[in-house]
Design an enzyme around this catalytic site. Structure first.
Site, PDB file in Angstrom:
ATOM      1  N   ASP A 118       0.801  -1.230   0.000  1.00 59.91           N
ATOM      2  CA  ASP A 118       0.000   0.000   0.000  1.00 59.91           C
ATOM      3  C   ASP A 118       0.832   1.277   0.000  1.00 59.91           C
ATOM      4  O   ASP A 118       0.320   2.355   0.289  1.00 59.91           O
ATOM      5  CB  ASP A 118      -0.904   0.020   1.247  1.00 59.91           C
ATOM      6  CG  ASP A 118      -2.049  -0.952   1.112  1.00 59.91           C
ATOM      7  OD1 ASP A 118      -2.360  -1.327  -0.034  1.00 59.91           O
ATOM      8  OD2 ASP A 118      -2.621  -1.343   2.134  1.00 59.91           O
TER       9      ASP A 118
ATOM     10  N   HIS B 219      29.340   9.023  -7.723  1.00 54.37           N
ATOM     11  CA  HIS B 219      27.924   8.949  -7.331  1.00 54.37           C
ATOM     12  C   HIS B 219      27.733   8.192  -6.020  1.00 54.37           C
ATOM     13  O   HIS B 219      26.709   7.531  -5.820  1.00 54.37           O
ATOM     14  CB  HIS B 219      27.088   8.313  -8.449  1.00 54.37           C
ATOM     15  CG  HIS B 219      26.917   9.222  -9.632  1.00 54.37           C
ATOM     16  ND1 HIS B 219      26.419   8.806 -10.838  1.00 54.37           N
ATOM     17  CD2 HIS B 219      27.183  10.541  -9.785  1.00 54.37           C
ATOM     18  CE1 HIS B 219      26.390   9.827 -11.679  1.00 54.37           C
ATOM     19  NE2 HIS B 219      26.860  10.886 -11.065  1.00 54.37           N
TER      20      HIS B 219
ATOM     21  N   ASP C 234      27.896  16.485  -1.346  1.00 54.87           N
ATOM     22  CA  ASP C 234      27.207  17.068  -2.503  1.00 54.87           C
ATOM     23  C   ASP C 234      25.725  16.909  -2.222  1.00 54.87           C
ATOM     24  O   ASP C 234      25.185  15.799  -2.319  1.00 54.87           O
ATOM     25  CB  ASP C 234      27.627  16.328  -3.779  1.00 54.87           C
ATOM     26  CG  ASP C 234      26.984  16.908  -5.044  1.00 54.87           C
ATOM     27  OD1 ASP C 234      25.999  17.660  -4.933  1.00 54.87           O
ATOM     28  OD2 ASP C 234      27.468  16.577  -6.143  1.00 54.87           O
TER      29      ASP C 234
ATOM     30  N   ASP D 162      22.113  22.801  -5.649  1.00 54.06           N
ATOM     31  CA  ASP D 162      23.112  21.756  -5.876  1.00 54.06           C
ATOM     32  C   ASP D 162      24.466  22.284  -5.395  1.00 54.06           C
ATOM     33  O   ASP D 162      25.113  23.054  -6.106  1.00 54.06           O
ATOM     34  CB  ASP D 162      23.128  21.443  -7.384  1.00 54.06           C
ATOM     35  CG  ASP D 162      24.029  20.265  -7.735  1.00 54.06           C
ATOM     36  OD1 ASP D 162      24.567  19.619  -6.820  1.00 54.06           O
ATOM     37  OD2 ASP D 162      24.184  20.003  -8.952  1.00 54.06           O
TER      38      ASP D 162
ATOM     39  N   HIS E 275      34.762  14.547 -15.043  1.00 56.99           N
ATOM     40  CA  HIS E 275      33.407  15.040 -15.340  1.00 56.99           C
ATOM     41  C   HIS E 275      33.467  16.481 -15.828  1.00 56.99           C
ATOM     42  O   HIS E 275      34.507  17.124 -15.772  1.00 56.99           O
ATOM     43  CB  HIS E 275      32.478  14.895 -14.125  1.00 56.99           C
ATOM     44  CG  HIS E 275      32.900  15.655 -12.893  1.00 56.99           C
ATOM     45  ND1 HIS E 275      32.719  17.004 -12.756  1.00 56.99           N
ATOM     46  CD2 HIS E 275      33.494  15.240 -11.739  1.00 56.99           C
ATOM     47  CE1 HIS E 275      33.161  17.390 -11.572  1.00 56.99           C
ATOM     48  NE2 HIS E 275      33.651  16.338 -10.933  1.00 56.99           N
TER      49      HIS E 275
ATOM     50  N   HIS F 129      26.444  22.116 -15.399  1.00 60.66           N
ATOM     51  CA  HIS F 129      25.194  21.681 -16.038  1.00 60.66           C
ATOM     52  C   HIS F 129      24.154  22.731 -15.715  1.00 60.66           C
ATOM     53  O   HIS F 129      24.297  23.504 -14.754  1.00 60.66           O
ATOM     54  CB  HIS F 129      24.767  20.286 -15.546  1.00 60.66           C
ATOM     55  CG  HIS F 129      24.648  20.155 -14.051  1.00 60.66           C
ATOM     56  ND1 HIS F 129      23.545  20.590 -13.351  1.00 60.66           N
ATOM     57  CD2 HIS F 129      25.496  19.647 -13.113  1.00 60.66           C
ATOM     58  CE1 HIS F 129      23.718  20.335 -12.060  1.00 60.66           C
ATOM     59  NE2 HIS F 129      24.907  19.785 -11.874  1.00 60.66           N
TER      60      HIS F 129
ATOM     61  N   HIS G  44      19.703  18.377 -12.970  1.00 62.29           N
ATOM     62  CA  HIS G  44      20.332  18.494 -14.291  1.00 62.29           C
ATOM     63  C   HIS G  44      19.209  18.990 -15.193  1.00 62.29           C
ATOM     64  O   HIS G  44      18.444  18.212 -15.739  1.00 62.29           O
ATOM     65  CB  HIS G  44      20.900  17.151 -14.766  1.00 62.29           C
ATOM     66  CG  HIS G  44      22.125  16.745 -14.000  1.00 62.29           C
ATOM     67  ND1 HIS G  44      22.932  15.709 -14.356  1.00 62.29           N
ATOM     68  CD2 HIS G  44      22.706  17.277 -12.899  1.00 62.29           C
ATOM     69  CE1 HIS G  44      23.941  15.601 -13.505  1.00 62.29           C
ATOM     70  NE2 HIS G  44      23.817  16.542 -12.603  1.00 62.29           N
TER      71      HIS G  44
ATOM     72  N   GLU H 256      31.426  23.408 -10.895  1.00 68.10           N
ATOM     73  CA  GLU H 256      31.788  22.347  -9.957  1.00 68.10           C
ATOM     74  C   GLU H 256      33.033  21.564 -10.352  1.00 68.10           C
ATOM     75  O   GLU H 256      32.948  20.370 -10.638  1.00 68.10           O
ATOM     76  CB  GLU H 256      30.608  21.404  -9.761  1.00 68.10           C
ATOM     77  CG  GLU H 256      29.937  20.880 -11.038  1.00 68.10           C
ATOM     78  CD  GLU H 256      28.829  19.873 -10.715  1.00 68.10           C
ATOM     79  OE1 GLU H 256      29.087  18.928  -9.958  1.00 68.10           O
ATOM     80  OE2 GLU H 256      27.707  20.039 -11.229  1.00 68.10           O
TER      81      GLU H 256
ATOM     82  N   TYR I  13      40.067  13.935  -8.151  1.00 68.62           N
ATOM     83  CA  TYR I  13      39.819  12.658  -7.481  1.00 68.62           C
ATOM     84  C   TYR I  13      41.065  11.802  -7.681  1.00 68.62           C
ATOM     85  O   TYR I  13      41.378  11.416  -8.808  1.00 68.62           O
ATOM     86  CB  TYR I  13      38.572  11.985  -8.070  1.00 68.62           C
ATOM     87  CG  TYR I  13      37.427  12.965  -8.172  1.00 68.62           C
ATOM     88  CD1 TYR I  13      36.584  13.201  -7.084  1.00 68.62           C
ATOM     89  CD2 TYR I  13      37.231  13.726  -9.336  1.00 68.62           C
ATOM     90  CE1 TYR I  13      35.560  14.151  -7.169  1.00 68.62           C
ATOM     91  CE2 TYR I  13      36.219  14.672  -9.422  1.00 68.62           C
ATOM     92  CZ  TYR I  13      35.388  14.881  -8.337  1.00 68.62           C
ATOM     93  OH  TYR I  13      34.395  15.826  -8.422  1.00 68.62           O
TER      94      TYR I  13
ATOM     95  N   ARG J  43      35.645  18.211  -4.468  1.00 67.49           N
ATOM     96  CA  ARG J  43      34.825  18.941  -5.434  1.00 67.49           C
ATOM     97  C   ARG J  43      34.293  20.181  -4.728  1.00 67.49           C
ATOM     98  O   ARG J  43      33.997  20.124  -3.523  1.00 67.49           O
ATOM     99  CB  ARG J  43      33.667  18.077  -5.964  1.00 67.49           C
ATOM    100  CG  ARG J  43      32.779  18.807  -6.965  1.00 67.49           C
ATOM    101  CD  ARG J  43      31.862  17.880  -7.796  1.00 67.49           C
ATOM    102  NE  ARG J  43      30.912  17.124  -7.035  1.00 67.49           N
ATOM    103  CZ  ARG J  43      31.014  15.844  -6.731  1.00 67.49           C
ATOM    104  NH1 ARG J  43      32.071  15.141  -7.145  1.00 67.49           N
ATOM    105  NH2 ARG J  43      30.072  15.225  -6.026  1.00 67.49           N
TER     106      ARG J  43
ATOM    107  N   GLU K 107      31.345  23.008  -5.483  1.00 61.02           N
ATOM    108  CA  GLU K 107      30.241  23.266  -6.422  1.00 61.02           C
ATOM    109  C   GLU K 107      29.363  24.410  -5.936  1.00 61.02           C
ATOM    110  O   GLU K 107      28.848  24.379  -4.817  1.00 61.02           O
ATOM    111  CB  GLU K 107      29.377  21.998  -6.585  1.00 61.02           C
ATOM    112  CG  GLU K 107      28.142  22.225  -7.438  1.00 61.02           C
ATOM    113  CD  GLU K 107      27.369  20.942  -7.725  1.00 61.02           C
ATOM    114  OE1 GLU K 107      27.406  20.023  -6.885  1.00 61.02           O
ATOM    115  OE2 GLU K 107      26.740  20.868  -8.790  1.00 61.02           O
TER     116      GLU K 107
HETATM  117  N1  GLY Z   1      24.578  16.557  -7.567  1.00 64.39           N
HETATM  118  C1  GLY Z   1      24.681  16.202  -8.916  1.00 64.39           C
HETATM  119  C2  GLY Z   1      25.641  17.045  -9.608  1.00 64.39           C
HETATM  120  O1  GLY Z   1      26.404  17.739  -8.987  1.00 64.39           O
HETATM  121  O2  GLY Z   1      25.653  17.113 -10.799  1.00 64.39           O
HETATM  122 MN    MN Z   2      25.916  19.544 -10.022  1.00 60.09          MN
HETATM  123 MN    MN Z   3      26.104  18.344  -7.002  1.00 56.39          MN
END
Ligand code: GLY
Ligand code: MN
Ligand code: MN
Length: 465
Positions: A40, A247, A264, A275, A358, A362, A369, A412, A416, A433, A435
């Site tokens: 439920d 992640h 993060d 973010d 990365h 974004h 995103h 960001e 690493y 990082r 950001e």
């Molecule tokens: N928290 C996801 C990113 O930084 O893109």
């Molecule tokens: Mn981000």
């Molecule tokens: Mn982030």
């Protein structure tokens, strides 16, 4: 949420969209479905962002229809005393026009019966493509119902168009109302980061066993305490070398004295995401190697921020980041100049990639995103080819988006460092990082997430407090 005073904002958005549908166009915008978790229990409900952008209506089970002439019809769950006792209040189709500024509203139970009538004699039908499972098939079904009536003179829309195109462009530029919510979301998130930093230092000073979940609890407390509905995405709270897992999710790993913590996390407030990433020493004091890498990432972020302004390209902050990181990786001995060559060689060969894999930015908005094209719409035919030095693949490039006031993006950069041969041992297991969220302005950008500091000395001072 919506009120009669705020519904003009959504009505204006619907009118702007209607004007882009072309003569005889009609648009269908469903909200998100509810997903059962087990028995439920459903997963926590989150509306569809496109639908909410046009309605401010957060209930499940609804669908909006807009015609090119500017008529808005809402299908929503009918009033139902028994269901409302179990699941809560429903607005219902009788109240929807007044509260939401719709021209008409009906029960969602009649959607399948009504849609063929609304589609009849239209030229084109627009809906978000590849967003809602089964929607394309449902549209086919409604169109088939129209086709069944062509012998009686009905005309069936001949064109199906992706509504994401015009809606993504609208959502890409955040209006004053949206910017205001995003500033407030950022302030709440910043408080969460401050609480987590201070909790870590306080518990370690007291000799307590700190776990990642203790810091996650501080984030959640601050988010809800500030009025946010929920986190905008799964919070990353990564102690020590866990920070090198991009992640990673907040788990139960020990937060050790002498190690860094990467968080993060950002809240969602009234449909808008924030973010933020901060990396801090668990005990409040950076070691020498941690500080060296931290200051490098921060310097690369400063360069990216300086490159963010209206008229610049989306890729400019990334390119600025890479130049600073490449120089720093050589200076700190993470890359060997005798093997990789100059800064330009590091960039051309993407030799930084094992440490920075990365992108720097974004779009940010209703979705973390967020939607919006990353290439400049008027320049999609200006393609260039290049060979990727790492994979050997041929990559087709198009000029990246020209930034405009009101666009919101993250900045960001990170580094690493996994334990590997040839990498100085003092840097092993360090992941950093930083950001922040930036609103593009005519002359630069407004960093809306600096309610939590980034300067290493300021972080140490905050954690002593
Ligand atoms: N928290 C996801 C990113 O930084 O893109
Ligand atoms: Mn981000
Ligand atoms: Mn982030």
């Amino acid at each position: 949420m919506n009120s009669p005073s705020s519904h003009s904002l959504y009505a204006q958005r619907r009118a702007r969209l209607a004007a882009q549908l072309g003569a005889g166009g009609i648009a269908i915008v469903p909200t998100a479905p509810e997903y059962p978790r087990n028995r439920d229990t459903d997963f926590l409900y989150r509306h569809d962002s496109y639908f909410y952008y046009l309605t401010g209506f957060a209930e499940a089970g609804a669908c909006l229809v807009i015609t090119a002439e500017g008529q808005s019809t809402l299908f929503c769950r009918p009033k139902d005393l028994e269901r409302e006792i179990w699941d809560g209040y429903r607005l219902g189709p009788e109240a929807a026009p007044g509260v939401l500024g719709m021209d008409a509203a009906h029960s969602s139970a009649v959607l399948d019966a009504q849609l063929p009538r609304l589609l009849e004699n239209r030229q084109s039908v627009w809906y978000p493509h590849a967003i809602h499972n089964g929607l394309a098939e449902r549209v086919e079904g409604w169109l088939n119902a129209v086709r069944a009536r062509v012998r009686y003179g009905a005309q069936c829309p001949a064109v199906q168009q992706d509504l994401c195109g015009p809606l993504d462009e609208m959502r890409l530029i955040k209006d004053a109302h949206e910017q205001d919510i995003m500033r407030r979301a950022s302030q709440i998130s910043a408080q969460g980061h401050i609480r987590a930093m201070q909790r870590s230092a306080r518990m370690l000073r007291a000799g307590e066993d700190v776990r990642e979940y203790h810091l996650d609890a501080e984030l959640l407390h601050a988010f809800r305490d500030g009025g946010s509905q929920y986190p905008a995405y799964g919070s990353i709270v990564a102690a020590g070398a866990n920070a090198c897992v991009l992640h990673y999710r907040a788990d139960a790993a020990p937060v050790r004295d002498g190690e860094l913590v990467l968080i993060d996390a950002g809240c969602e407030l009234d449909g808008y995401a924030s973010d933020i990433t901060r990396t801090f020493p668990a005990n409040g004091r950076f070691t020498g190697p941690q500080r060296a890498l931290y200051d490098l990432v921060l310097a690369s972020q400063v360069a990216a921020v300086d490159a963010t302004r209206a008229g610049a390209r989306f890729n400019d902050p990334h390119d600025a980041t890479i130049t600073v990181l490449a120089q720093g990786l050589l200076d700190l001995g993470l890359l060997d100049a005798n093997k990789v060559g100059t800064v330009q060689d590091v960039i051309d060969k993407r030799a930084y990639f094992p440490f920075y894999m990365h992108r720097t930015s974004h779009w940010l908005g209703m979705d973390v995103h967020d939607c919006g094209s990353y290439v400049e719409p008027g320049e999609t035919d200006r393609t260039t080819e290049r060979k990727d030095p790492l994979s050997g693949e041929t990559i087709l490039n198009r000029p990246s988006r020209v930034l405009q006031p009101g666009m919101v993006l993250t900045i960001e950069p990170g580094l690493y460092v996994r334990a590997a041969e040839g990498v100085p041992a003092q840097f092993h297991g360090i992941g950093i990082r930083i950001e922040d969220d930036a609103i593009v302005t005519a002359t630069g950008c407004e960093l809306i997430t600096r309610g939590v500091p980034v300067d290493a000395d300021e972080i140490e001072a905050l954690m002593r407090a």
